[in-house]
Design an enzyme around this catalytic site. Sequence first.
Site, short mmCIF file in Angstrom:
data_model
loop_
_atom_site.label_atom_id
_atom_site.label_comp_id
_atom_site.label_asym_id
_atom_site.label_seq_id
_atom_site.Cartn_x
_atom_site.Cartn_y
_atom_site.Cartn_z
N ARG A 64 0.90 -1.44 -0.24
CA ARG A 64 -0.36 -0.14 0.30
C ARG A 64 0.44 1.29 -0.26
O ARG A 64 0.22 2.04 -0.56
CB ARG A 64 -1.14 -0.13 1.34
CG ARG A 64 -2.06 -1.34 0.93
CD ARG A 64 -3.40 -1.08 2.33
NE ARG A 64 -3.83 -0.01 2.49
CZ ARG A 64 -4.44 0.19 4.06
NH1 ARG A 64 -4.19 -0.63 5.04
NH2 ARG A 64 -5.01 1.79 3.64
N ASP A 102 -3.14 7.69 3.42
CA ASP A 102 -2.22 7.45 2.02
C ASP A 102 -0.91 8.84 1.70
O ASP A 102 -0.49 8.47 0.80
CB ASP A 102 -2.91 7.49 0.49
CG ASP A 102 -3.99 8.21 0.95
OD1 ASP A 102 -5.15 8.12 0.48
OD2 ASP A 102 -3.58 9.69 0.79
N HIS A 117 -5.77 8.15 11.34
CA HIS A 117 -5.90 6.82 11.28
C HIS A 117 -4.26 6.34 10.86
O HIS A 117 -3.81 5.16 11.18
CB HIS A 117 -6.79 5.94 10.41
CG HIS A 117 -7.85 5.92 11.09
ND1 HIS A 117 -8.91 5.61 9.92
CD2 HIS A 117 -8.59 5.62 12.48
CE1 HIS A 117 -10.23 5.51 10.84
NE2 HIS A 117 -10.18 6.47 12.26
#
Length: 249
Positions: A64, A102, A117
């Site tokens: 990711r 991200d 988060h």
Amino acid sequence: MDWIVDAPEKKVVVMTGAGISAESGIQTFRGANGLWENHRIEEVASPIAFRRDPVMVWNFYLQRRKQALSCKPNPGHLAVAELEKWITAAGGDFLLVTQNVDGLHTRAGSKHVIEMHGSLMMTRCIACGQVFPDERTEMALPPRHNCTEKGLLRPHIVWFGESLFPGDMERIESAIEKCDIFIVIGTSGVVYPAAGLVNFANSLGKRTVCVNKEAPANVELFDIFIQGEAGKELPKRLFPRENKGGNGK
Ligand code: BV8
């Protein structure tokens, strides 16, 4: 809909979820080909999973991180960053709360951001607790810290069953208490405590706006619902009449 120009104090809180990054090519969690499609949440995004199989969990997050670093902010991220500039220049207050890990909001230029988060670009030592920036995409797994305890390193991410980072919830609630308008973008509104923030805003009589590709489960909780993709809707909607086109000047 110039709900921003009409906002008397120009105090705005924006919360985003995976949907705002979808047009950058980052998979959401629950959509088709969603991130969780191949994994049960508990399998990867939990401290138990990490204890049981740190290599598998690290691999999931390294993939990711690699994907996020290869993607670019889209017009939705850029519109949120422009809005912050416009609000700040107008003497208002702005806070962006993102559930996303991200890093695309910061790369789009957003400054006042709480990554509630955590972040794919931060790593934490489970022994000494040190948190540090980490954009490595290749590493021997599971990595160990160079501290005396040679602690196991983990993603600095809030997993299921873990509390948010100390002070973050208080900062978020304090900003909502002061704001005129709470705008929620690109989230299915199913993960708490993030999903409960609109209830908190409503309990304080704040104007609540939702911008989402589909009506989220909690759509009824919003004063205004705008259906559409963030990258297309936000540049049109976030800017007051005199600033149409998102130049934010
Ligand atoms: C907590 C980081 C106190 C990880 C994430 C049982 C045991 C333990 C806890 C619980 C439990 N039951 C409930 C809980 C609480 C739990 C929870 O809420 N569970 C859910 C599943 C019910 N929450 C927690 O555990 C939280 N901590 O409660 O602490 C505590 C402590 C100890 C014990 C108990 C309680 C921590 C939650 C944080 C988890 N970490 N992220 C990682 O990223 O790998 S959550 C992760 O999922 C995201 O961060 C985000 O929050 C969530 C995903 O949701 P979305 O972002 O909304 O994405 P999704 O795909 O769902 O939706 C995308 C939306 O965008 C869609 O609506 C779609 O239509 C729209 N869209 C798509 N494209 C576009 C678009 N919109 C606009 N434009 C587009 N182009």
